[in-house]
Design an enzyme around this catalytic site. Structure first.
Site, PDB file in Angstrom:
ATOM      1  CB  CYS A  98      -0.943  -0.022   1.212  1.00 57.83           C
ATOM      2  SG  CYS A  98      -2.342   1.128   1.054  1.00 57.83           S
TER       3      CYS A  98
ATOM      4  CG  ASP B 170      -5.255   2.666   8.398  1.00 56.27           C
ATOM      5  OD1 ASP B 170      -4.676   1.868   7.636  1.00 56.27           O
ATOM      6  OD2 ASP B 170      -5.615   3.809   8.058  1.00 56.27           O
TER       7      ASP B 170
END
Lengths: 305, 305, 305, 305, 305, 305
Positions: A129, A198
């Site tokens: 990512c 996250d």
């Protein structure tokens, strides 16, 4: 509640703002706007506005601990200020917003400095990512004159890996780009895996972009060190109380635009990587085992609870 | 050598023909065309043409054991026929081609029958990529009145998972579609994993679409049975002699059309799934452990060596 | 019984002859000497001498299947010859000894050819102890123009790794030499592990120089392919019948010459590597899974039982 | 069909006959009774009776491969006899029943002989449930003068472990008896685990008394060799064709006599032990890897399919 | 800077002083010598001398956290003393050196007391290399009247295991001595593994003599408890900041005196044992999980950072 | 010492009081009785009585940290009170006993609240033995309107699983009941495993009812989250100092009433579950990794040491 708050909340909900840092910054800016526009005179009025704002912002996205912690901290600063009048309190919002952003920036620098020490010459760094904290760390290593390669996955469905690839090429780093399911074939030649996060739970698990858990398992299978790079404030205090992080599902359109009608497309945005697969969390306090994150948080950020 | 052979070889090289079965059928058709067009009078002349054809077809793609075994078998039939004149030999090509295709069809039916017994009501079947043998097996199970669901991955870069999804929906099977890197999140609810194969090695490993090795590792982690569905003739005799299957790399354009210039895109088409992750190979001889494939081959197809 | 037999048995017992191949060759030579010197006139007399010789040779060392199989085979040839007179039988010993040695040589060549295909350019090959079959394989790969490196362990207590190192340097191969307990640190950079074998059991396990089991575990941990190179006749038929291979213990003096008096020094010469850690056995029949060795033996060498 | 057949089938269904061997013997006796009582005159009539008997016996219990193979074998002997008249065929039933029982006995002896070699002095042998083949093996080892201890689990719900304990004490073997869930605590001190089997599948898995799979996992965790002792004819040919062995569930009363009304008690009698946990299958053909069982069956018992 | 400092640094560099404790003690003595000889009058002068000394000592060996922490602590005591004149500061060096040595001794005693409780009668204790902390612990257990055995590896290349063996024999403990690569064969009979440590990282990993990582993996495979015995001050604060411990490589002569010329001998002195393999760290604060070491350090030794 | 103390100690020894909570409550009541009955006038006299009582209670059962911590806490309150006269001290016993019981109740509520959040609709919850903390948590989840199923093991030898089953049925929860050795077959369908604890060690391991370690291994194999529910005061401070928890063995009669005479029945009441298998400890401080328990204890209960 200021118009800015409503607009920001809306933009967060619609995914127009993305990335834990960016969402946190947007929320802080909204609080600042509220502080500027408010007509609250008394502490009571002002606190009510803040609490409403908090509720609105928290409702905008399921799992955004950094944003929530930013809001919590600023409100706690206001609460503990002892000031009583609206104006004075608004000023505290402004100054503490400012402070929070500065701290965030300092954390990022510290993490880059600490993490860059793990990059040695001729290493192959595997990432998944796009994480601005990870790419900042790598640009730091590059600045320090280190030579290394990067392997990055495309990261379906939204191809954030392309952003990573472009940033690495811009730095002059040799970059190899693969589809997500080729990760196992390339893990063999990697020397270290570094990903962002996250959220971090009280048990020491990490929530990150879908696919991270698989990358971690592959690193484990191939005995490659797997590091998570994250500001401590990605810690989610709700997990201490047993709340389980809800995994957000995004639009099926991201996966297949003109899919057959009856097809059920599932598009979870995140997954959970268990602490056992994580060699260390590289945060502003240093490189620590994920098992210790909740204790470190308690020591450094007791206000979070 | 017949024009048809050259054309077929070219189409195989350009990936205009895909899938182990289809490539094998195309090669057989080319041999049939050769047999029709040949002007060879003697056995010697005819065998030379056949050997040239074999060389051309083998050179067209790195790892296509089914096609190679088809060609080997037909040529071995010609060699053992005892006939001496061109016409007679050509007829043997025709009849054995025919026979091979019929055997292939029978194998597919047998595999579907055997494998369908493993599908029980209310199962969630996980699959990767598209395999006509797998979808035939599932359609057989559906025909038998079984109720089950399918989870399929999109299978980047060429999205063959979409073909699987469409075929399943056409059968009236509830189908869930996910990106490849969400496989770990959905493995939890799967009851069985079934994939196809491009090749089987002498050690019992399976070569299949990139990502299969990861799916197998995920199934292993989650203790879900992982089955490979394959005709025995996917066995590659060259691996007995130590040749390592070469993993074909395809065009970077499949992965990213307008990629930055300096980016190195790697696009391996296959990966290796080790026998330890494979519960069984479902083939026309039944459900066997991958470790036994080379012994079964030796028993059933001694001509292969 | 010929004097040569007694001498040979004695030399084997005293470890003056070492290595499965060398021990087998010595035993064959002893049988040949017996055949030359014998004064046996009848089949009965001659068979008795052979059986006595077998008993003497078998008693000389605990675990030497290759030698035992050599003796078994030669005697079975004599038994099945149908000859009745001593001279004729002695000739059969001579011719079948000859044949066995030739077969052994052919196997070695075949193994080298097959195994060399697994060596690719720029590979780092990890090996343990010294095995002439392994070094022959590597010299074959070198002859074929391949470029590779070798890492070898010193292999305490008798430092056979030094022989390997010297042979590799003589071939012009870049060689790294480490103490046994540094193996884990260097496994990380290896691409393939190749070791020899002293014996293979009916379950597919391999007996080899002490430390091999650990090397296999380390390869497994680091997901590196681990191959055993062995002639099929290293198979020990006694294990089929449940006999467990006895692990020979050698002199404590090999480990510590002037050790304190009360110290118990244990010096097992071999250990067991379980089949699960072995990717393949590279033998004259090709690369096969260790699980299949007993079936292949039964097919190729039914006389062994 | 003879009355004896109906009675036997009924007794098998009601679990009045238990244990793979005993069920097989009962079925054979029923066939013998049928052969004695039959009034069939022609081959056709007699074969019909046999087939009806087979159907009745097969229907009596879900998973009894040894019994089914016994019936299959006797019928195949009749079929291949070439005899045409009822009496002659009945005699073949008698003689082949006799032969089967004798073979069964020989297998048991061979297994005991082979397996006893694995028992060495001072070993702690861990077993689960009761298997007459296992206790015969241990009594053989005891007869041979070996000293060893046994740890056995009680094996809920029917406490067959108590039978094992009594038999071991009768042999004069020191025996430790534990509840099933204490197995992990005692595995630490075990040297070998030996259990029986009810069925073996084409993939090499073993079906045995509930809890065996857990014992195997515990042995694996503790790196203790885990052996299955079984006659080859426990192999279930239906698994080759994809049939999955159905796990029989027995009466809830076995678990809790006066359970609360709404409670759902599940009482599966067997579980599956995967081949990866099984070091070897000790059968009449020797100690073989479970992966090879189907190949050995094919070689020794081709009539089974 | 005092001559003594230069001499000590030289002796440390040349490996004339070895073992984490001894190196720390030598450095402390050098500081004491400096304090005695110094002609510094002012705080500024004195601090400069101390800092130079620190730099010289730190440069003498790559990875010696205990020594570094000793120097850090003594200097921090001087810094915090508030004294201004050279003599007074020198006295503080003397008194705090003294204090540090006393604390070190107390830690050793505490560790022995705590650790000895883990030794129970009839245990087989496995150890690697020589660690005075480990042997002190064992002598404590012996003093307490416990009966146990020790297995120790020879620990190539410098055979420190011989020191361990001699010390154990001197205590009257039954001792078995093996080559390093026989560890797997003897792990089976061990009840506990206890080793020392050279350094502990912020992630909870342990740096110790080459081979320790393998011993830990073997203990893990065999499910034996693996304990590390270490003073908390072996913690390396540099690892918090991302520095990766550099693994010192020693002279190739230690491995092979008259090696062939072109041979590359690699002789790393240490390796890393990951926290997952470590059941507990036995330190002066008790038995703690390695994951908690950095938190405990922070609580007990905040001056270290 | 009060009569009540002696009686209570006796009842604890005879297992008439069972379960960590109940034993702690009984001990507290005994202390209260002592405080009521005491004729001690001075602090010295009173402290002596308390210490004697402590010794008597501690001696009544091997491993009961909750009870021991209760006694430790009440005595520490008395010690720190500064009071000097017997009556005043007795009042402190009364009030702190009261306080302790209240805290215990609060912890239970908190744990139920936190843990209930982990129960989601349609989950299958697997549990072992009976723990009032676990069943309280589940009843909380039920109250909150959640729908879930429970699978519970019978838990030989004393069948505490039957208590769990009855409590669950009383709550209206669908409950499945199995023998202990069927756990592996049912783990496949479980979504979460929740068990209680008798003690937690300084290394983060958990002591609980025999069989828990196996359940944890099975959950690990099947990748199911495994949670331990426990009040922090189940932590055993003695383990910090190296004491290893002694596993209590109970009467063989519990296992087999009329066992054969020479049979050795072993009946350990508990086993150890290693921290690696525990996803989280759900305690009154939240959901924490087991690795952090000793640090949390130190922060919240420093008096414990």
């Amino acid at each position: 509640m200021a118009q800015a708050v409503r607009v920001t909340a809306e933009r967060i909900r619609k995914l127009e703002v993305q990335g834990a840092r960016n969402v946190a910054i947007a929320a802080i800016k909204a609080l600042e706007a509220l502080a500027e526009e408010t007509s609250a005179k008394t502490r009571k009025q002002f606190m009510k506005e803040l609490k409403d704002t908090q509720a609105t912002l928290f409702a905008s996205r399921a799992t955004e601990p950094l944003m929530r912690n930013a809001v919590r901290w600023i409100i706690s600063q206001v609460e503990n200020s002892g000031k009583e009048n609206g104006d004075a309190l608004a000023k505290i919002v402004a100054s503490s917003s400012n402070q929070f952003l500065k701290n965030l920036e300092t954390s990022k620098e510290l993490i880059a400095e600490i993490g860059a020490k793990r990059i040695r010459n001729n290493m192959v760094v595997f990432t998944h990512c796009h994480s601005s904290t990870v790419t900042h760390l790598l640009s730091k290593a590059k600045e320090e004159g280190k030579t290394f390669e990067v392997v990055c996955t495309e990261t379906r469905p939204v191809f954030q890996g392309r952003i990573t690839a472009k940033e690495m090429l811009a730095l002059g780093v040799k970059t190899t780009f693969i589809v997500d399911s080729a990760a196992r074939s390339f893990m063999r030649n990697a020397d270290i895996v570094i990903v962002g996060a996250d959220a971090i739970t009280s048990e020491g698990n990490v929530i990150n972009k879908i696919g991270t858990g698989t990358i971690a398992l592959l690193a484990h299978e191939a005995r490659k060190p797997f590091y998570v790079v994250a500001e401590l404030l990605k810690f989610d205090p709700a997990t201490v109380c047993g709340e389980y992080l809800q995994i957000e599902e995004r639009s099926p359109k991201e996966v297949w635009k003109d899919a057959p009608e009856k097809l059920e497309i599932r598009n979870p945005a995140f997954d959970v990587t268990r602490r056992d697969f994580i060699h260390g969390v590289i945060c502003e306090e240093g490189v620590i085992p994920p098992h210790a994150v909740s204790e470190v948080i308690l020591r450094k950020h007791p206000w979070i609870f």
